[in-house]
Design a protein around this motif. Sequence first.
Motif, short mmCIF file in Angstrom:
data_model
loop_
_atom_site.label_atom_id
_atom_site.label_comp_id
_atom_site.label_asym_id
_atom_site.label_seq_id
_atom_site.Cartn_x
_atom_site.Cartn_y
_atom_site.Cartn_z
N ALA A 1 0.83 -1.21 0.00
CA ALA A 1 0.00 0.00 0.00
C ALA A 1 0.87 1.26 0.00
N ARG A 2 1.95 1.22 0.76
CA ARG A 2 2.87 2.36 0.79
C ARG A 2 3.51 2.57 -0.57
N MET A 3 3.87 1.49 -1.24
CA MET A 3 4.48 1.59 -2.56
C MET A 3 3.51 2.20 -3.57
N GLU A 4 2.24 1.82 -3.50
CA GLU A 4 1.25 2.38 -4.41
C GLU A 4 1.06 3.87 -4.17
N ASP A 5 1.09 4.27 -2.90
CA ASP A 5 1.00 5.70 -2.59
C ASP A 5 2.18 6.46 -3.19
N LEU A 6 3.36 5.88 -3.10
CA LEU A 6 4.55 6.53 -3.66
C LEU A 6 4.45 6.64 -5.17
N LYS A 7 3.99 5.57 -5.82
CA LYS A 7 3.89 5.59 -7.28
C LYS A 7 2.85 6.60 -7.76
N ASN B 1 14.09 15.07 -5.61
CA ASN B 1 12.89 14.49 -5.00
C ASN B 1 12.39 13.29 -5.78
N GLN B 2 12.54 13.33 -7.09
CA GLN B 2 12.17 12.17 -7.90
C GLN B 2 13.08 10.98 -7.57
N ALA B 3 14.34 11.27 -7.36
CA ALA B 3 15.29 10.21 -7.01
C ALA B 3 14.95 9.62 -5.64
N PHE B 4 14.55 10.48 -4.69
CA PHE B 4 14.14 9.99 -3.37
C PHE B 4 12.93 9.06 -3.49
N ARG B 5 11.97 9.48 -4.31
CA ARG B 5 10.77 8.66 -4.47
C ARG B 5 11.10 7.33 -5.13
N ASN B 6 11.92 7.36 -6.17
CA ASN B 6 12.29 6.13 -6.87
C ASN B 6 13.05 5.17 -5.95
N GLU B 7 13.92 5.72 -5.11
CA GLU B 7 14.66 4.89 -4.17
C GLU B 7 13.72 4.29 -3.12
N ALA B 8 12.74 5.07 -2.67
CA ALA B 8 11.78 4.57 -1.70
C ALA B 8 10.94 3.44 -2.30
N ILE B 9 10.57 3.60 -3.58
CA ILE B 9 9.81 2.55 -4.25
C ILE B 9 10.65 1.28 -4.37
N ARG B 10 11.94 1.45 -4.70
CA ARG B 10 12.83 0.30 -4.82
C ARG B 10 12.94 -0.44 -3.48
N LYS B 11 13.06 0.30 -2.38
CA LYS B 11 13.14 -0.33 -1.06
C LYS B 11 11.83 -1.04 -0.71
N CYS B 12 10.71 -0.44 -1.10
CA CYS B 12 9.42 -1.09 -0.86
C CYS B 12 9.35 -2.42 -1.58
#
Length: 286
Positions: free
Chosen positions: A155-161, A176-187
Motif C-alpha cells: 500500500a505504501r508503494m502504491e501511494d509513492l507511485k 525528489n524524484q530520485a528519493f521517491r524512486n529509491e523509496a519505491i525500490r526499497k518497498c
Amino acid sequence: MPNEAVAATAEGLSNTTRRALLWGLAAASTAAAVAVAPDAHGAASLDPTSDQTENPELISAYQKFYDACVELTEARQAREWLADEWKHRWPLAPEALLWGANAQDGRYIDDGERDIIGRYLIRDTADLTKRMSAKYRRANPRTCFSLLTSTRERARMEDLKNSTPKGRTPKALERNQAFRNEAIRKCEQNIVVAEQYEAETARLRRISGADAVQQRVRNADACLRKAADEVSLCEARTLAGLGMKADALTVSASDLMKLTESDATPLGQLARLVNSVAQVAGRAAV
C-alpha cells in the motif's frame, strides 16, 4: 484445605473426579481452583445437621462445568507442547521487517512479532546492528517488535507511485524524484522479504497443526463459558451449591475479578463476596 463438611459428602462423583475437585483444578489459567465436590445424592448445607439436599440440576450443570475446565486445561497444555516442539524451527522476522520496539505493550496499531501459537516473541537485540545503536541495544537487550507486512508495504508503494514529486528548481525536482524512486525500490525489496517470511510462517503453522490446536482452545473456552453460565442459572440450596456457583463465576470472569477485587466500588464488593463464598464453601487455594 477444603471444608470438611463438603468433603464428607462428596460421594456423588467418581473417586478420580472427587479427588481432582478436592485438591483443586487450575482451570482457565486462573488462580481459582475447582475444589467444591458436589454430591448427586445430597450436598452439605451451612448447617452440617441439615438434611437439605442440593439442586440436582445445579450438580449436573457443575459436572459439565468441571468437564469443560478439564478440556480447556488439556487444550492449553497441548498448545504449549506444540510451541515447545516447534520453537527451534520458527523463524525470527528479518531485520528489514522490524519496526517499533516494545510491541508487547500493545502500543502500536501494527501487531507485534509472534511465535507459532500467537504469543509475543521477545527477542535479543544484540545482533540488530542496522536499526539500533550500541547504546540502545545495551539499554534494551530484549524486546518485541512490531512487523512490517507485505500488505502494508504494498500500500505504501502504491501511494509513492501515485505521488507527484515537486521542486522549486529543476535540481530539487530531480532530487525528489530520485528519493521517491529509491523509496519505491526499497518497498519492492521489503515486499519480497515480507512475503517470504509470511509464506514460511504460514507453512509451519499448517504442517504443525497450530491452527487446529488454536481452534481447540477457542472451542474449549467457549464451552467453559457456556457451562459456567448454565451453573449460574441454577438455584443453589446449600452452601456447597453456592460454592459451585462462585467457582463458575470466578473461573469464567477471572479477568474481571482480578481487575475489580480491590476496587472501592460495587463491582469490587461483588468480587470479594464471590471469593469469600467460594472459600467458605470449601474451595482449596492453588
